[in-house]
Scaffold this motif. Structure first.
Motif, PDB file in Angstrom:
ATOM      1  N   ILE A 162      -4.839   4.764   3.381  1.00  0.00           N
ATOM      2  CA  ILE A 162      -4.603   5.945   2.549  1.00  0.00           C
ATOM      3  C   ILE A 162      -5.848   6.387   1.783  1.00  0.00           C
ATOM      4  CG2 ILE A 162      -3.273   6.817   0.573  1.00  0.00           C
ATOM      5  CD1 ILE A 162      -0.975   4.982   1.543  1.00  0.00           C
ATOM      6  N   VAL A 163      -6.686   5.460   1.353  1.00  0.00           N
ATOM      7  CA  VAL A 163      -7.844   5.816   0.520  1.00  0.00           C
ATOM      8  C   VAL A 163      -9.158   5.697   1.297  1.00  0.00           C
ATOM      9  CG1 VAL A 163      -9.117   5.283  -1.591  1.00  0.00           C
ATOM     10  CG2 VAL A 163      -6.624   5.105  -1.577  1.00  0.00           C
ATOM     11  N   HIS A 164      -9.479   4.517   1.768  1.00  0.00           N
ATOM     12  CA  HIS A 164     -10.786   4.261   2.380  1.00  0.00           C
ATOM     13  C   HIS A 164     -11.045   5.125   3.616  1.00  0.00           C
ATOM     14  CE1 HIS A 164     -13.132   1.646   5.328  1.00  0.00           C
ATOM     15  NE2 HIS A 164     -14.034   2.226   4.569  1.00  0.00           N
ATOM     16  N   ALA A 188      -1.637  -8.299   0.850  1.00  0.00           N
ATOM     17  CA  ALA A 188      -2.031  -7.897   2.203  1.00  0.00           C
ATOM     18  C   ALA A 188      -1.555  -6.471   2.499  1.00  0.00           C
ATOM     19  CB  ALA A 188      -1.484  -8.877   3.237  1.00  0.00           C
ATOM     20  N   VAL A 189      -0.340  -6.159   2.111  1.00  0.00           N
ATOM     21  CA  VAL A 189       0.186  -4.806   2.301  1.00  0.00           C
ATOM     22  C   VAL A 189      -0.624  -3.806   1.473  1.00  0.00           C
ATOM     23  CG1 VAL A 189       2.196  -3.307   1.882  1.00  0.00           C
ATOM     24  CG2 VAL A 189       2.509  -5.545   2.958  1.00  0.00           C
ATOM     25  N   LYS A 190      -0.964  -4.179   0.246  1.00  0.00           N
ATOM     26  CA  LYS A 190      -1.782  -3.307  -0.605  1.00  0.00           C
ATOM     27  C   LYS A 190      -3.153  -3.047   0.035  1.00  0.00           C
ATOM     28  CE  LYS A 190       0.054  -4.752  -5.107  1.00  0.00           C
ATOM     29  NZ  LYS A 190      -0.306  -5.499  -6.344  1.00  0.00           N
ATOM     30  N   MET A 191      -3.761  -4.087   0.626  1.00  0.00           N
ATOM     31  CA  MET A 191      -5.064  -3.922   1.274  1.00  0.00           C
ATOM     32  C   MET A 191      -4.967  -2.943   2.440  1.00  0.00           C
ATOM     33  SD  MET A 191      -6.935  -7.636   1.273  1.00  0.00           S
ATOM     34  CE  MET A 191      -5.534  -8.693   1.535  1.00  0.00           C
ATOM     35  N   VAL A 192      -3.931  -3.092   3.246  1.00  0.00           N
ATOM     36  CA  VAL A 192      -3.753  -2.196   4.398  1.00  0.00           C
ATOM     37  C   VAL A 192      -3.519  -0.769   3.917  1.00  0.00           C
ATOM     38  CG1 VAL A 192      -2.250  -1.645   6.347  1.00  0.00           C
ATOM     39  CG2 VAL A 192      -2.938  -4.011   5.941  1.00  0.00           C
ATOM     40  N   LEU A 193      -2.650  -0.605   2.928  1.00  0.00           N
ATOM     41  CA  LEU A 193      -2.373   0.734   2.403  1.00  0.00           C
ATOM     42  C   LEU A 193      -3.624   1.365   1.800  1.00  0.00           C
ATOM     43  CD1 LEU A 193       1.165   0.231   0.830  1.00  0.00           C
ATOM     44  CD2 LEU A 193       0.563   1.472   2.934  1.00  0.00           C
TER      45      LEU A 193
END
Length: 182
Positions: free
Chosen positions: A173-175, A164-169
């Motif tokens: 940061i990228v999308h 979940a943290v990776k998805m938010v980041l």
């Protein structure tokens, strides 16, 4: 008016899917029993008594209209979110033009609104589905399992929390900086 209508619609949807009793203005002089199905098709019954009469059209809407339409969302999630994203974006632009810019309805810039309709459909509807459903499932395999857990279970699931943290980041940061903001 919109601020009043939205909670009413939300309450009717919640009532239809079995999450609450009828809102205060919706009851009958006699005991009121509303039989509905929850989203997982389990039957549920709501009891309510009041001296406020209920209209037949409201009762019909509550008993079938909204609840039957929610099955479309469950059975066709891509089409449902595509419709919602498109309509929401068009209405957001209309609201901006009429409220923020103070234009009357007969002066709405429909070409501008059409651009927002296309943006809502193609970017918010199609591309974000591809990214946040198809690709996220591939990149973050615990996503679906984690989403179905209760809050208590989620707090104990370290792999799900990390994903979940990776998805938010990834989103922040990228999308967003590379596709949404430019």
């Amino acid at each position: 008016r919109c601020l009043f209508i939205l909670p009413c619609i939300t309450n009717m949807i919640s009532l239809t899917v079995g999450n609450m009793v009828p809102p205060p203005g919706i009851a009958t002089a006699k005991p009121f029993v509303l039989r509905t199905k929850t989203l997982n098709n389990k039957p549920t019954t709501h009891h309510r008594t009041s001296k406020t009469p209920i209209s037949t059209s409201t009762l019909t809407l509550l008993r079938g209209g909204i609840g039957d339409n929610l099955t479309f969302a469950k059975n066709h999630p891509f089409a449902f979110q595509l419709i919602i994203a498109t309509i929401k974006t068009a209405l957001a632009d209309m609201l901006t033009q009429t409220v923020a810019q103070g234009k009357p309805l007969n002066q709405i810039d429909w070409k501008r609104n059409a651009v927002f309709v296309i943006f809502g459909c193609l970017y918010l509807g199609c591309f974000q589905w591809y990214l946040m459903v198809d690709k996220y499932r591939e990149w973050f395999p615990s996503m679906d399992r984690f989403a179905k857990l209760s809050l208590e279970e989620k707090l104990k699931d370290s792999a799900g929390i990390i994903d979940a943290v990776k998805m938010v980041l990834f989103d922040v940061i990228v999308h967003l900086p590379m596709t949404y903001f430019p």
